[in-house]
Design an enzyme around this catalytic site. Structure first.
Site, PDB file in Angstrom:
ATOM      1  N   SER A 174       4.887   6.738   2.270  1.00  0.00           N
ATOM      2  CA  SER A 174       5.477   5.436   2.617  1.00  0.00           C
ATOM      3  C   SER A 174       4.799   4.343   1.809  1.00  0.00           C
ATOM      4  O   SER A 174       3.583   4.399   1.594  1.00  0.00           O
ATOM      5  CB  SER A 174       5.245   5.124   4.105  1.00  0.00           C
ATOM      6  OG  SER A 174       5.676   6.177   4.932  1.00  0.00           O
ATOM      7  N   HIS A 222       0.892   5.174   1.342  1.00  0.00           N
ATOM      8  CA  HIS A 222       0.201   6.044   2.298  1.00  0.00           C
ATOM      9  C   HIS A 222       0.899   7.412   2.300  1.00  0.00           C
ATOM     10  O   HIS A 222       2.132   7.470   2.343  1.00  0.00           O
ATOM     11  CB  HIS A 222       0.241   5.420   3.700  1.00  0.00           C
ATOM     12  CG  HIS A 222      -0.426   6.282   4.721  1.00  0.00           C
ATOM     13  ND1 HIS A 222      -1.796   6.372   4.819  1.00  0.00           N
ATOM     14  CD2 HIS A 222       0.077   7.123   5.656  1.00  0.00           C
ATOM     15  CE1 HIS A 222      -2.098   7.229   5.775  1.00  0.00           C
ATOM     16  NE2 HIS A 222      -0.988   7.702   6.307  1.00  0.00           N
ATOM     17  N   ASN A 277       0.851  -1.194   0.000  1.00  0.00           N
ATOM     18  CA  ASN A 277       0.000   0.000   0.000  1.00  0.00           C
ATOM     19  C   ASN A 277       0.883   1.239   0.000  1.00  0.00           C
ATOM     20  O   ASN A 277       1.990   1.218   0.541  1.00  0.00           O
ATOM     21  CB  ASN A 277      -0.863  -0.002   1.274  1.00  0.00           C
ATOM     22  CG  ASN A 277      -1.755   1.223   1.384  1.00  0.00           C
ATOM     23  OD1 ASN A 277      -2.436   1.605   0.421  1.00  0.00           O
ATOM     24  ND2 ASN A 277      -1.770   1.863   2.555  1.00  0.00           N
ATOM     25  N   ASP A 317      -2.460   0.933   7.929  1.00  0.00           N
ATOM     26  CA  ASP A 317      -1.265   1.755   7.688  1.00  0.00           C
ATOM     27  C   ASP A 317      -0.131   1.386   8.640  1.00  0.00           C
ATOM     28  O   ASP A 317       0.751   2.214   8.922  1.00  0.00           O
ATOM     29  CB  ASP A 317      -1.582   3.269   7.805  1.00  0.00           C
ATOM     30  CG  ASP A 317      -2.661   3.704   6.816  1.00  0.00           C
ATOM     31  OD1 ASP A 317      -2.703   3.149   5.703  1.00  0.00           O
ATOM     32  OD2 ASP A 317      -3.458   4.603   7.168  1.00  0.00           O
TER      33      ASP A 317
HETATM   34  C1  GRF Z   1      -2.579   8.923  -2.526  1.00  0.00           C
HETATM   35  O1  GRF Z   1      -2.220  10.088  -1.812  1.00  0.00           O
HETATM   36  C2  GRF Z   1      -2.193   7.698  -1.768  1.00  0.00           C
HETATM   37  O2  GRF Z   1      -1.037   7.852  -1.005  1.00  0.00           O
HETATM   38  C3  GRF Z   1      -3.383   7.499  -0.865  1.00  0.00           C
HETATM   39  O3  GRF Z   1      -4.485   7.847  -1.632  1.00  0.00           O
HETATM   40  C4  GRF Z   1      -4.096   8.778  -2.640  1.00  0.00           C
HETATM   41  C5  GRF Z   1      -4.494   8.191  -3.947  1.00  0.00           C
HETATM   42  O4  GRF Z   1      -4.268   9.108  -5.002  1.00  0.00           O
HETATM   43  N1  GRF Z   1      -3.423   6.161  -0.330  1.00  0.00           N
HETATM   44  P1  GRF Z   1      -4.390   8.597  -6.510  1.00  0.00           P
HETATM   45  O5  GRF Z   1      -5.779   8.014  -6.659  1.00  0.00           O
HETATM   46  O6  GRF Z   1      -3.318   7.576  -6.722  1.00  0.00           O
HETATM   47  O7  GRF Z   1      -4.189   9.820  -7.355  1.00  0.00           O
END
Ligand code: GRF
Length: 221
Positions: A140, A113, A111, A149
């Site tokens: 991260s 984050h 994932n 997370d």
């Molecule tokens: C990103 O900031 C990611 O870190 C978080 O959700 C957002 C997704 O953005 N988990 P995108 O859909 O990839 O533009």
């Protein structure tokens, strides 16, 4: 150099810019991933349209129409497994995963984050970073465990926080770092340089400290 490609499924709920970064990376013959399917719990997710434009199967599995969370998860798992992935990437997938789901893909699901974990798990990370007055913020990539997370970290990208940042300006700087970080972290996992072992990330063939330093420069460029 052409390398054998591993099969990667991306789960998302929104615009899909990180998925787009993975797709762009995967176009290179020397990148070890092929994005074989994109799955969303939101039928109107922008990321599904983007995947479609790239010719990648884009599958909506909305929560509506399933009796409960377990039934919905079973449908998502069926869609994932139909694509026979080696690895699953969560990229803005906005659902809490059950313990069973996490266990099924343990060590095979990562994932991204938008914070330097373990700071600021959960939502609104950029506003919380500003409120906390941190001078460095970032993103991260971690293996997914049942703790939201909270799984072991694979790689992090850091960006500076400016005195006049707003949550939006900071989010934009972090997102740029994410688009560099996620393809990098996925490559580490697919190359076997970062593995999930007994709840930790074990590195092989790289020095994680050097790797971390390299991820600062592109983030602030
Ligand atoms: C990103 O900031 C990611 O870190 C978080 O959700 C957002 C997704 O953005 N988990 P995108 O859909 O990839 O533009």
């Amino acid at each position: 150099m052409t390398v054998p490609k591993k099969r990667v499924v991306v789960l998302l709920s929104g615009r899909g810019s990180n998925m787009g970064a993975l797709v762009e990376a995967a176009k290179s013959p020397d990148y070890p991933a092929e994005i074989v399917a994109v799955i969303s719990d939101k039928a109107n997710a922008g990321g599904l349209g983007l995947a479609h434009e790239h010719g990648i199967p884009a599958i909506a599995v909305p929560r509506q129409g399933h009796a409960d969370k377990a039934a919905h998860e079973a449908a998502v798992i069926a869609a994932i497994e139909a694509a026979e992935p080696d690895l699953v990437c969560l990229a803005g997938y906005m659902r809490l995963l059950s313990a069973d789901f996490c266990e099924r893909f343990a060590g095979r699901m990562i994932n991204i984050h938008p914070s330097l974990l373990p700071l600021f798990p959960g939502l609104d990370t950029h506003a919380r970073a500003l409120a906390a007055g941190v001078r460095l913020h970032g993103a991260s990539v971690h293996f997914v465990t049942f703790e939201m997370d909270g799984g072991p970290i694979i790689a992090q990208g850091a960006v500076p926080v400016s005195a006049d940042d707003t949550p939006d300006s900071l989010a934009a700087r972090v997102l740029k770092a994410e688009h560099h970080l996620y393809p990098h972290a996925l490559r580490l996992v697919l190359d076997g340089k970062a593995r999930f072992e007994e709840g930790r990330t074990v590195f092989a063939g790289i020095e994680p400290a050097d790797d971390a330093v390299r991820l600062i420069a592109p983030a602030i460029a």
